[in-house]
Design a protein around this motif. Structure first.
Motif, PDB file in Angstrom:
ATOM      1  N   GLY A   1       0.804  -1.208   0.000  1.00 56.88           N
ATOM      2  CA  GLY A   1       0.000   0.000   0.000  1.00 56.88           C
ATOM      3  C   GLY A   1       0.842   1.266   0.000  1.00 56.88           C
ATOM      4  N   PHE A   2       0.149   2.402  -0.109  1.00 59.14           N
ATOM      5  CA  PHE A   2       0.815   3.693  -0.245  1.00 59.14           C
ATOM      6  C   PHE A   2       1.128   4.331   1.107  1.00 59.14           C
ATOM      7  N   GLN A   3       1.975   5.361   1.060  1.00 60.96           N
ATOM      8  CA  GLN A   3       2.378   6.105   2.244  1.00 60.96           C
ATOM      9  C   GLN A   3       1.602   7.415   2.396  1.00 60.96           C
ATOM     10  N   ARG A   4       1.231   8.026   1.266  1.00 61.89           N
ATOM     11  CA  ARG A   4       0.480   9.283   1.290  1.00 61.89           C
ATOM     12  C   ARG A   4      -0.405   9.387   0.050  1.00 61.89           C
ATOM     13  N   LEU A   5      -1.531  10.110   0.206  1.00 65.95           N
ATOM     14  CA  LEU A   5      -2.414  10.424  -0.918  1.00 65.95           C
ATOM     15  C   LEU A   5      -2.875  11.862  -0.768  1.00 65.95           C
ATOM     16  N   SER A   6      -3.129  12.538  -1.886  1.00 64.57           N
ATOM     17  CA  SER A   6      -3.657  13.902  -1.808  1.00 64.57           C
ATOM     18  C   SER A   6      -4.481  14.209  -3.044  1.00 64.57           C
ATOM     19  N   ILE A   7      -5.379  15.182  -2.901  1.00 66.71           N
ATOM     20  CA  ILE A   7      -6.183  15.683  -4.020  1.00 66.71           C
ATOM     21  C   ILE A   7      -6.175  17.199  -3.960  1.00 66.71           C
ATOM     22  N   SER A   8      -6.019  17.827  -5.120  1.00 66.66           N
ATOM     23  CA  SER A   8      -6.037  19.293  -5.191  1.00 66.66           C
ATOM     24  C   SER A   8      -6.823  19.716  -6.421  1.00 66.66           C
ATOM     25  N   LEU A   9      -7.320  20.930  -6.377  1.00 64.51           N
ATOM     26  CA  LEU A   9      -8.040  21.528  -7.497  1.00 64.51           C
ATOM     27  C   LEU A   9      -7.392  22.854  -7.827  1.00 64.51           C
ATOM     28  N   ASN A  10      -6.906  22.964  -9.054  1.00 63.42           N
ATOM     29  CA  ASN A  10      -6.231  24.195  -9.492  1.00 63.42           C
ATOM     30  C   ASN A  10      -5.149  24.606  -8.503  1.00 63.42           C
TER      31      ASN A  10
ATOM     32  N   SER B   1     -13.890  26.986 -12.068  1.00 64.13           N
ATOM     33  CA  SER B   1     -13.863  28.239 -12.824  1.00 64.13           C
ATOM     34  C   SER B   1     -14.506  27.998 -14.192  1.00 64.13           C
ATOM     35  N   ASP B   2     -14.753  29.084 -14.922  1.00 64.57           N
ATOM     36  CA  ASP B   2     -15.375  28.953 -16.231  1.00 64.57           C
ATOM     37  C   ASP B   2     -14.425  28.339 -17.252  1.00 64.57           C
ATOM     38  N   LYS B   3     -13.144  28.459 -16.997  1.00 68.12           N
ATOM     39  CA  LYS B   3     -12.160  27.881 -17.896  1.00 68.12           C
ATOM     40  C   LYS B   3     -11.875  26.443 -17.457  1.00 68.12           C
ATOM     41  N   GLU B   4     -10.946  25.813 -18.124  1.00 75.87           N
ATOM     42  CA  GLU B   4     -10.594  24.433 -17.769  1.00 75.87           C
ATOM     43  C   GLU B   4      -9.941  24.386 -16.393  1.00 75.87           C
ATOM     44  N   ASN B   5     -10.305  23.398 -15.619  1.00 76.95           N
ATOM     45  CA  ASN B   5      -9.774  23.188 -14.281  1.00 76.95           C
ATOM     46  C   ASN B   5      -8.949  21.903 -14.263  1.00 76.95           C
ATOM     47  N   ILE B   6      -7.999  21.856 -13.349  1.00 73.09           N
ATOM     48  CA  ILE B   6      -7.161  20.656 -13.235  1.00 73.09           C
ATOM     49  C   ILE B   6      -7.294  20.075 -11.826  1.00 73.09           C
ATOM     50  N   VAL B   7      -7.787  18.846 -11.765  1.00 78.65           N
ATOM     51  CA  VAL B   7      -7.764  18.086 -10.523  1.00 78.65           C
ATOM     52  C   VAL B   7      -6.498  17.243 -10.538  1.00 78.65           C
ATOM     53  N   SER B   8      -5.703  17.332  -9.473  1.00 75.09           N
ATOM     54  CA  SER B   8      -4.474  16.545  -9.354  1.00 75.09           C
ATOM     55  C   SER B   8      -4.603  15.566  -8.196  1.00 75.09           C
ATOM     56  N   LEU B   9      -4.399  14.315  -8.488  1.00 74.19           N
ATOM     57  CA  LEU B   9      -4.329  13.283  -7.464  1.00 74.19           C
ATOM     58  C   LEU B   9      -2.881  12.815  -7.367  1.00 74.19           C
ATOM     59  N   GLU B  10      -2.378  12.710  -6.153  1.00 73.62           N
ATOM     60  CA  GLU B  10      -1.013  12.236  -5.951  1.00 73.62           C
ATOM     61  C   GLU B  10      -1.013  11.056  -4.997  1.00 73.62           C
ATOM     62  N   VAL B  11      -0.246  10.027  -5.326  1.00 69.54           N
ATOM     63  CA  VAL B  11      -0.014   8.906  -4.415  1.00 69.54           C
ATOM     64  C   VAL B  11       1.487   8.697  -4.298  1.00 69.54           C
ATOM     65  N   GLN B  12       1.923   8.480  -3.062  1.00 70.31           N
ATOM     66  CA  GLN B  12       3.352   8.328  -2.796  1.00 70.31           C
ATOM     67  C   GLN B  12       3.624   6.962  -2.183  1.00 70.31           C
TER      68      GLN B  12
ATOM     69  N   LYS C   1       8.583   7.429  -3.894  1.00 66.69           N
ATOM     70  CA  LYS C   1       8.118   7.309  -5.276  1.00 66.69           C
ATOM     71  C   LYS C   1       6.739   7.935  -5.400  1.00 66.69           C
ATOM     72  N   LEU C   2       6.589   8.842  -6.373  1.00 66.58           N
ATOM     73  CA  LEU C   2       5.384   9.654  -6.495  1.00 66.58           C
ATOM     74  C   LEU C   2       4.761   9.458  -7.867  1.00 66.58           C
ATOM     75  N   VAL C   3       3.440   9.283  -7.894  1.00 67.03           N
ATOM     76  CA  VAL C   3       2.684   9.224  -9.144  1.00 67.03           C
ATOM     77  C   VAL C   3       1.603  10.288  -9.101  1.00 67.03           C
ATOM     78  N   VAL C   4       1.430  11.005 -10.218  1.00 68.45           N
ATOM     79  CA  VAL C   4       0.494  12.122 -10.293  1.00 68.45           C
ATOM     80  C   VAL C   4      -0.523  11.865 -11.416  1.00 68.45           C
ATOM     81  N   PHE C   5      -1.792  12.095 -11.095  1.00 64.57           N
ATOM     82  CA  PHE C   5      -2.875  12.014 -12.072  1.00 64.57           C
ATOM     83  C   PHE C   5      -3.395  13.432 -12.296  1.00 64.57           C
TER      84      PHE C   5
END
Length: 591
Positions: A251-260, A327-338, A343-347
């Motif tokens: 399993g993973f050590q850390r997870l996070s989610i961010s928006l813009n 926002s009215d423009k394109e938004n980016i949701v970023s998911l990170e798992v470590q 070792k880090l992977v980003v969606f």
């Protein structure tokens, strides 16, 4: 800020929070000695899914062998020795010089120094593989040096040959990996599925009120996707693991989610509070996660207020995305798992606000919960013969339950006589805290004449899942406390156990004394308790060690088993209601 600098900022914040908290937990920054001699491979990580609770230690490979030396991680004092056959096996607890308690488990045997420090009665229990827990008085505690051999790898307790090591201090389990120099494991984070889920029947993803499995494009450690159109609120679930070789998935050590680039939620596995050990359902999906890691499924939002201390944001639903946040423009949701070793992977998921109006609303019906963590509830069946009761804190989260008489019984097991109809509790539910009370009444006292009664869980097709041995009977009334929903019935067990030998045939010849003999008992009814499985070797009483995972009993004593010449094993088994097996016999020769 570009993504690389943003990611580094997150990692810095993770590290800073870890350092602040560990000032008390870790008074020194010493790295520990690797606790297994030779190979360095991790097969199970801290915080992994373990059948509705968190894995509280680190599992280390021992080359799949019994007898690999186990080493003390740092200077310590021995203060407890355990032998618990159905969990940690042979284990020792050391009080380290840094104040942390370390437990090493599943060992085949302890070092001579440790065995000789025990009283004779406990040395005998080790030989006979009897459960015990011995607390050593402080004045008798022996000194253990860093790197000293304290025992040898084994498969005692639950699981194959490996070492389980865990750290505890001040009401916390501590991630053992944080105190070791993690080698370059050659790991790869493997992704099975990334899913986005509409959170209610008025939420739409790409115009549909259905779970959406996101197509992923991988570029090294990063994943990209096509844009998602969102109306309403959505959550994310990830099926993924870190592969460490030989098919091991951790399993993973850390997870996070961010928006813009704004952090919405983060979860770390640095620590687990002792009173939150059974609350894994708030970060791991109990319905789809598997102990093998095929898969581990993670949530990225907090489903209940203050569900776990490890959530950075404690408020309920923090980590969800709704269209009002976009926002009215394109938004980016970023998911990170470590993973281990950082070792880090980003969606990176583009999200566009969906402004369409859907004339046909979703046909999905919102559930109206009838039970929550703070509500008491009793549900009875229409015939008045069965009921379930939920006390406060029965569940972790809200749910809607039903309880009903399912159908007249059709049991597809020879010798098992139905006494009541089948009663069903729905849905299948795996997030119980304290569970529920179940009572079933036999309608006609004359049915007691069958005798040998027991409460069982069965499949809808009438196959027995298990006998509920902890259930109590008072005349015609059966009662139990359960954390499993499903189909329940009272049966009369008229079926005797059957004994067989694992692997070998009658008159087998062993070329030397390097062998182990396992017997297996099959009983479709109440089951055979350990104390009711009796065996002899050459007419001498034998001792057996039960492995509940495999359902086997190993004959390990007396040592005449392994001596040169011809031998005969006989055995009988008696189930919980008195049905006795035919006598089993096995003849063999040791050359």
């Amino acid at each position: 800020m570009n993504h690389l600098s943003f990611s580094k900022t997150f990692q810095f914040l993770f590290l800073l929070s870890f350092i602040l908290k560990t000032e008390i937990i870790f008074p020194e920054e010493e790295k520990y000695h690797w606790p297994v001699q030779g190979e360095k491979m991790i097969t199970g990580s801290f915080g992994e899914f373990r059948a509705y609770y968190f894995h509280l230690g680190l599992d280390l490979a021992t080359e799949g062998k019994i007898g690999i030396p186990i080493l003390a991680m740092t200077d310590s004092k021995l203060f407890r020795v355990q032998s618990l056959r159905y969990s940690i096996g042979n284990a020792i607890l050391l009080k380290q010089k840094d104040g942390i308690v370390a437990r090493y488990g599943h060992m085949s045997r302890f070092s001579d120094k440790i065995v000789n420090s025990l009283k004779p009665e406990f040395q005998t229990k080790i030989i006979y593989r009897e459960d015990f827990e011995y607390n050593i008085p402080e004045v008798e505690a022996i000194e253990i040096k860093k790197g000293e051999v304290i025992g040898y790898s084994g498969d005692t307790g639950i699981g194959p040959a490996h070492l389980h090591v865990e750290l505890m201090k001040d009401g916390y389990y501590i991630n053992t990996a944080s105190k070791l120099d993690i080698p370059e494991l050659g790991t790869r984070i493997e992704v099975g599925a990334l899913e986005v889920i509409p959170e209610d029947n008025q939420s739409f993803i790409n115009g549909k009120n259905h779970l959406y499995k996101i197509p992923l494009a991988r570029d090294g450690n990063n994943f990209s996707t096509n844009p998602i159109h969102l109306k309403g609120t959505m959550s994310f679930r990830l099926n993924a693991t870190e592969a460490t070789g030989r098919g091991n998935r951790i399993g993973f050590q850390r997870l996070s989610i961010s928006l813009n680039q704004k952090l919405l939620q983060e979860f770390s596995f640095d620590f687990i509070q002792t009173n939150e050990v059974n609350r894994s359902c708030f970060i791991l999906d109990n319905y789809r996660s598997n102990m093998s890691g095929r898969p581990f499924r993670y949530y990225f939002h907090n489903r209940m207020e203050n569900a776990l201390e490890n959530f950075k944001v404690k408020a309920k639903n923090s980590g969800l995305i709704n269209d009002k946040m976009l926002s009215d423009k394109e938004n980016i949701v970023s998911l990170e798992v470590q993973g281990l070793g950082g070792k880090l992977v980003v969606f990176k998921i583009p999200v566009i606000r969906d402004t369409k109006e859907y004339l046909e609303k979703s046909n999905n019906i919102e559930k109206s919960p009838n039970i929550s963590p703070n509500v008491e509830l009793r549900i009875g069946t229409e015939d008045g013969l069965a009921s379930v009761s939920f006390d406060k804190e029965s569940v972790f989260s809200e749910e809607q339950f039903s309880f009903f008489k399912s159908k007249e019984s059709e049991i597809d097991e020879e010798g098992m006589i139905p006494i009541t109809p089948i009663y069903s509790i729905k849905p299948v539910y795996l997030e119980f805290n304290k569970g529920f009370d179940l009572t079933i009444q036999i309608s006609d006292p004359k049915l007691l004449v069958w005798g040998k009664l027991g409460l069982y869980m069965i499949t809808e097709r009438g196959k027995i899942i298990r006998h509920i041995s902890q259930a109590t009977q008072s005349k015609t009334l059966f009662y139990t406390k359960s954390k499993l929903t499903g189909n329940f019935i009272i049966l009369s067990d008229q079926s005797a156990p059957k004994i067989s030998i694992v692997k070998y045939k009658e008159n087998h010849r062993f070329p030397n004394s390097n062998f182990r003999i396992f017997l297996k008992v099959k009983d479709i009814g109440t089951g055979v308790p350990d104390s009711q499985f009796k065996a002899k070797i050459d007419d001498l009483d034998a001792k057996l060690d039960h492995d509940p995972e495999k359902g086997t009993f190993e004959i390990f004593y007396p040592e005449i088993i392994y001596t040169k010449g011809k031998h005969k094993i006989t055995a009988t088994a008696t189930d919980r209601v008195g049905n006795v097996s035919e006598q089993f016999q096995f003849n063999y020769t040791v050359d």
